[in-house]
Design an enzyme around this catalytic site. Structure first.
Site, short mmCIF file in Angstrom:
data_model
loop_
_atom_site.label_atom_id
_atom_site.label_comp_id
_atom_site.label_asym_id
_atom_site.label_seq_id
_atom_site.Cartn_x
_atom_site.Cartn_y
_atom_site.Cartn_z
NE ARG A 103 43.93 29.62 24.09
CZ ARG A 103 44.89 30.52 24.27
NH1 ARG A 103 45.16 31.41 23.33
NH2 ARG A 103 45.57 30.57 25.40
CG HIS A 130 44.31 31.43 30.44
ND1 HIS A 130 44.65 30.15 30.04
CD2 HIS A 130 45.15 32.27 29.74
CE1 HIS A 130 45.63 30.21 29.16
NE2 HIS A 130 45.95 31.47 28.96
CD GLN A 133 49.32 33.05 31.57
OE1 GLN A 133 49.27 32.79 30.38
NE2 GLN A 133 50.46 33.40 32.18
CG ASP A 222 44.92 39.74 29.89
OD1 ASP A 222 45.73 39.86 28.94
OD2 ASP A 222 44.00 38.88 29.90
CB CYS A 261 48.59 36.06 30.69
SG CYS A 261 47.39 36.98 29.70
NE ARG A 289 50.38 28.99 30.01
CZ ARG A 289 49.59 29.35 29.00
NH1 ARG A 289 49.65 30.58 28.54
NH2 ARG A 289 48.71 28.50 28.49
N1 CP Z 1 49.00 33.70 27.62
C1 CP Z 1 48.50 32.94 26.61
O1 CP Z 1 47.68 32.05 26.81
O2 CP Z 1 49.04 33.21 25.39
P1 CP Z 1 48.57 32.60 24.00
O3 CP Z 1 47.23 33.21 23.67
O4 CP Z 1 49.64 33.03 23.03
O5 CP Z 1 48.46 31.12 24.12
N1 NVA Z 2 42.27 37.69 28.24
C1 NVA Z 2 43.00 37.31 27.06
C2 NVA Z 2 44.04 36.31 27.40
C3 NVA Z 2 44.89 35.89 26.23
C4 NVA Z 2 45.90 34.85 26.62
C5 NVA Z 2 42.03 36.75 26.02
O1 NVA Z 2 41.17 35.95 26.38
O2 NVA Z 2 42.15 37.13 24.86
#
Ligand code: CP
Ligand code: NVA
Length: 305
Positions: A103, A130, A133, A222, A261, A289
């Site tokens: 990540r 993502h 997700q 989101d 998400c 997930r």
């Molecule tokens: N939806 C998601 O990826 O959540 P986290 O940021 O908690 O991993």
């Molecule tokens: N769009 C959000 C998703 C978090 C899971 C971010 O990137 O912060």
């Protein structure tokens, strides 16, 4: 290295592979105990350059449920944080572990890892996408409503990383996605052109959230401010009209699903009445997930499921 099964993005995989992974996810979910040793002796390294709750826990629990092990790495604990290159990090990790989930910020960091790794690399979120997700979201939609092909998904809010992976999925699984957002937070022209050229699915950018949501089968939103965004005030001001509330949700089909998400910012992009209401499947999404990522891990590592 070309035969390594990376899971980098939905647009980089063909529909057959994605469908295979989704079907395996459903199989795994039905009988968790049948796959307890599918990844016995295998180790996943997870690099988190941004915070996480769901991704961190679901990958770790998923890997353990398949009989495997995990190593969690933060840049401050690694030489990566002191200037060791991504390429060298990839070469070294390839000698210790069987796959890496990452990540990070820019997608080029994931691509650089994949270029130099001899093991699968999994995209656990970048500023641009993502994909894990959306595999969970597709699984969730199909569990509740059957095949997503031909359905209509409405996105209300910033066309962010999660929205981009939804757009990739609309093309690969041949459904319509209507993205409602102000011009400055809209999908990139390059992405819209890619979608047009692929000639499957339908991607529409509209300004008015009501135009997106009317008769939709699923409504998604989101956070207005993703992890790497700094223009917080502009985002709140520009995206406030895109809140998913009971009035907006009432324009969707009567059996429409609501997805997010998570983490949610209640009272901003979504009201309590929607996220806790009868259309919401956000907890199933979060659970899925786990199952979707177990199927991704199994596919990347060639495990028989
Ligand atoms: N939806 C998601 O990826 O959540 P986290 O940021 O908690 O991993
Ligand atoms: N769009 C959000 C998703 C978090 C899971 C971010 O990137 O912060």
């Amino acid at each position: 290295m070309t035969n390594v099964r990376h899971f980098l993005d939905i647009d980089r995989l063909d529909t057959g592979t994605l469908r295979h992974i989704l079907d395996r996810a459903a199989t795994i979910k039905k009988n968790i105990d049948a796959h307890r040793s599918a990844l016995a002796g295998r180790t996943l390294a997870m690099i988190f350059e941004k915070p996480s709750t769901r991704t961190r826990v679901s990958f770790e629990v998923g890997m353990r449920q398949l009989g495997g092990d995990v190593v969690v790495l933060k840049p401050d604990d690694m030489q990566l944080g002191r200037g060791e290159t991504i390429g060298d990090t990839a070469r070294v990790l390839s000698r210790y572990v069987d796959a890496v989930m990452v990540r990070t910020m820019g997608e080029e960091r994931v691509h650089e890892l994949a270029k130099h790794a001899s093991i699968p690399i999994i995209n656990g979120l970048t500023d641009q996408s993502h994909p894990c997700q959306i595999m969970a979201d597709l699984l969730t939609f199909e569990e509740h409503r059957g095949p997503i092909t031909g359905k209509v998904v409405a996105w209300s809010g910033d066309a962010n990383n999660v929205a981009v992976s939804w757009i990739h999925a609309a093309v690969r699984f041949d459904f319509e996605i209507r993205v409602a957002c102000p011009e400055q937070f809209g999908p990139s022209p390059a992405l819209l052109e890619w979608a047009r050229n692929e000639k499957r699915g339908r991607v529409v950018h509209v300004k008015d959230p009501e135009d997106a949501v009317r008769n939709a089968d699923c409504v998604v939103t989101d956070t207005w401010v993703s992890m790497n965004n700094t223009d917080v005030e502009e985002r709140h001001a520009g995206l406030a009209p895109y809140q998913v509330n009971e009035q907006l949700m009432s324009l969707a089909n009567s059996d429409a699903l609501f997805m997010h998400c998570l983490p949610a910012h209640r009272g901003e992009e979504v009201t309590d009445g929607v996220i806790d209401g009868p259309h919401s499947v956000v907890w199933d999404e979060a659970e899925n997930r786990l199952h979707a990522q177990k199927a991704i891990l199994a596919w990347c590592l060639g495990a028989k499921i």
